[in-house]
Structures are given as C-alpha cells and as structure tokens.
Design an enzyme around this catalytic site. Structure first.
Site, PDB file in Angstrom:
ATOM      1  N   ASP A 239     -24.915   8.124 -32.293  1.00 32.24           N
ATOM      2  CA  ASP A 239     -24.999   6.686 -32.056  1.00 32.24           C
ATOM      3  C   ASP A 239     -25.884   6.379 -30.854  1.00 32.24           C
ATOM      4  O   ASP A 239     -26.647   5.400 -30.859  1.00 32.24           O
ATOM      5  CB  ASP A 239     -23.607   6.104 -31.848  1.00 32.24           C
ATOM      6  N   GLY A 274     -16.499  11.271 -24.164  1.00 26.61           N
ATOM      7  CA  GLY A 274     -16.483   9.895 -24.643  1.00 26.61           C
ATOM      8  C   GLY A 274     -17.815   9.477 -25.240  1.00 26.61           C
ATOM      9  O   GLY A 274     -18.865  10.045 -24.933  1.00 26.61           O
TER      10      GLY A 274
END
Length: 292
Positions: A239, A274
C-alpha cells in the site's frame, strides 16, 4: 498548497488487529499467538497515508462506523496530513482486518463493515480537481468505477490497485492508466496480455525481494529491483508502494523513476511495525534512493 497537485484516494478504512503466530492454524484448531496491537489499516487508508507521507497533498474518501475504531482511523488520517473527514454511518461498524503474522509475512481476513456503505456519489465528489486518482477493490465496485470514470473525464491520471482480485476489475480498465497487481492477482485476472488488451499499463509487484515489473504494450518489460532490507512487518508495504507511486507521479516524474521511489517507500514501511508508520517521509525515500 492551493496549486499543489492533489492525490485523491478512494477506498477502505479498517482497524487492523495483529497477532503473531508460529504458523497458521488448521481447520478446527485453536492456536496460541501473541497480540501485537491494533493499528490503522485498510488498503485505502494505508495508501492515502502513504501518498501524504511521501509528500503529496492527499484527499481520502472512505466510510467508517460511529464507534471507537472510526475515531482511531479518523485521527490516524488526520495526523498523517490527509485532508478531509471520513464519512460516518450508523448502518454498520467500522471495518476490521485480522492479521496473522508468521516470520514477518502476513495472512489477512477482512470484514468490510462500513466500507460496504461507500457510494458512487461519495467517490465522484472526492476526486474533483485531483491530479491523480487511486483506488482499490475493498469497497463496492460502483464506487470505484465512479471514481475512475470521473477522474478520467477530468484529465486525472488514474491508478487501480486490483486487490483483492475480482473479475469486475477488467471492465474498469477502460478508465485506468496504471494497474497495480501482484503475480497471483495478475494470473487471476487473465494475465498480462488480457490486461493490456483492456487498456492499462500493468505493474506487477513480485514477491518481496524480487522487485516490480512494468509491462507496457509493445515495449520490453522494465524490472525495478527491490531494496534489500530485513523485514519487520510487511503489512502495508504494498500500500505504501501504491501511495508513494501516486504521490510521485502527481509531481510529473516519469513512471520508471516513480517506480523506484515507490519501491523505496514500500521498503521503509516493511522495515517498521504497522502499516502506516511515520518513518515514511520524503527525506527517508530520498536517503534510501541515494544509498542504493
């Protein structure tokens, strides 16, 4: 900022619940793992944060529930510099992703929740005036189609990350300039030639350290090697790649050059815990490109 090119991202926003396990459980098995934490996620949010942290003025269109998870995602987008408020709905809770991490690689199960409430009107409004429109397939296809069509009609560069792979993606490609898929998604959509015939340049992100390949009709394949890192958490690396690619292309950088910056962004995120790490900055990207 008024004359700064805008990247508009239309997509999903989830709260990621990450658990480390030694292996994935078999059917009927209960397996003990280690709770890593709760992190903002969803391909749309991850990519919007990636674009913003890569230096672009970024607008994000998504729907979340009226719950704590929605508050967390709104705060995350805002803290990363993403413009605009997420739309709230009473019809469903905020989307959630269950992430199982095995030696730094992840398997993910997503429950769409409020993401299913995203409408074509939401999407069309969000892309107005954007230089680049970026979308994925974790939200209803009509919303994605509307974002891409409106972006194309207004002269924006349109990018579709066809993940998760769905046959409906092929019908969208008439309004797509750049398609981003991994090897499995490319195969599920019928292969490079079919995707070229539908009208898009195709970027295939290969497995981890293998880098990316750019397939353009009538031209040799361009391979961009990956940056060598010790991965910590690959959640969101792809992403970040998509977001940074959109951000770099918005500045007018040629695609081949933008792919290197995008690969650097993915490597930076994979080296942190994360999916939306603040370690991703324009300076960090430049440093990695300089060292390579």
């Amino acid at each position: 900022m008024a004359n700064t090119p805008v990247v508009a991202v239309v997509g999903s926003a989830n709260l990621d619940l990450v658990v480390e396990v030694s292996r994935l459980p078999t059917v009927g098995e209960t397996l003990l793992g280690t709770a890593v934490g709760r992190f903002p996620g969803g391909k749309g949010l991850n990519q919007a944060v990636g674009a913003s942290r890569s230096g672009a003025q970024t607008r994000f269109c998504a729907v979340v529930g009226r719950d704590e998870a929605g508050d967390i995602l709104q705060d995350s987008a805002r803290s990363a510099g993403v413009v605009g408020d997420l739309r709230r709905t009473d019809a469903a809770p905020t989307g959630v992703a269950h992430v199982f991490s095995v030696d730094g690689d992840n398997s993910i199960i997503v429950a769409a929740g409020a993401n299913a409430e995203l409408t074509a009107t939401d999407a069309t409004d969000a892309v107005t005036g954007a230089a680049v429109v970026l979308a994925q397939l974790e939200v209803p296809v009509p919303a994605v189609a509307a974002a891409l069509a409106a972006g194309r009609a207004a002269g924006a560069l349109t990018i579709l990350n066809a993940a998760p792979a769905a046959e409906a993606a092929v019908a969208l490609l008439a309004d797509v300039d750049i398609l981003i898929v991994n090897e499995t998604e490319c195969e599920e959509l019928g292969g490079i030639e079919r995707l070229h015939a539908a009208g898009a340049d195709v970027i295939v992100r290969t497995a981890g350290a293998d880098g990316v390949d750019l397939h353009r009709a009538g031209q040799p394949v361009l391979h961009v090697p990956a940056f060598r890192i010790d991965p910590v958490d690959t959640t969101g690396a792809g992403d970040a790649f998509c977001g940074a690619l959109a951000a770099t292309l918005a500045t007018g950088v040629p695609l081949a050059e933008a792919l290197r910056a995008a690969s650097a962004a993915g490597a930076i995120v994979a080296g942190q815990l994360g999916a939306t790490t603040p370690a991703l900055t324009p300076e960090a990207i430049t440093t990695l490109l300089t060292r390579a």
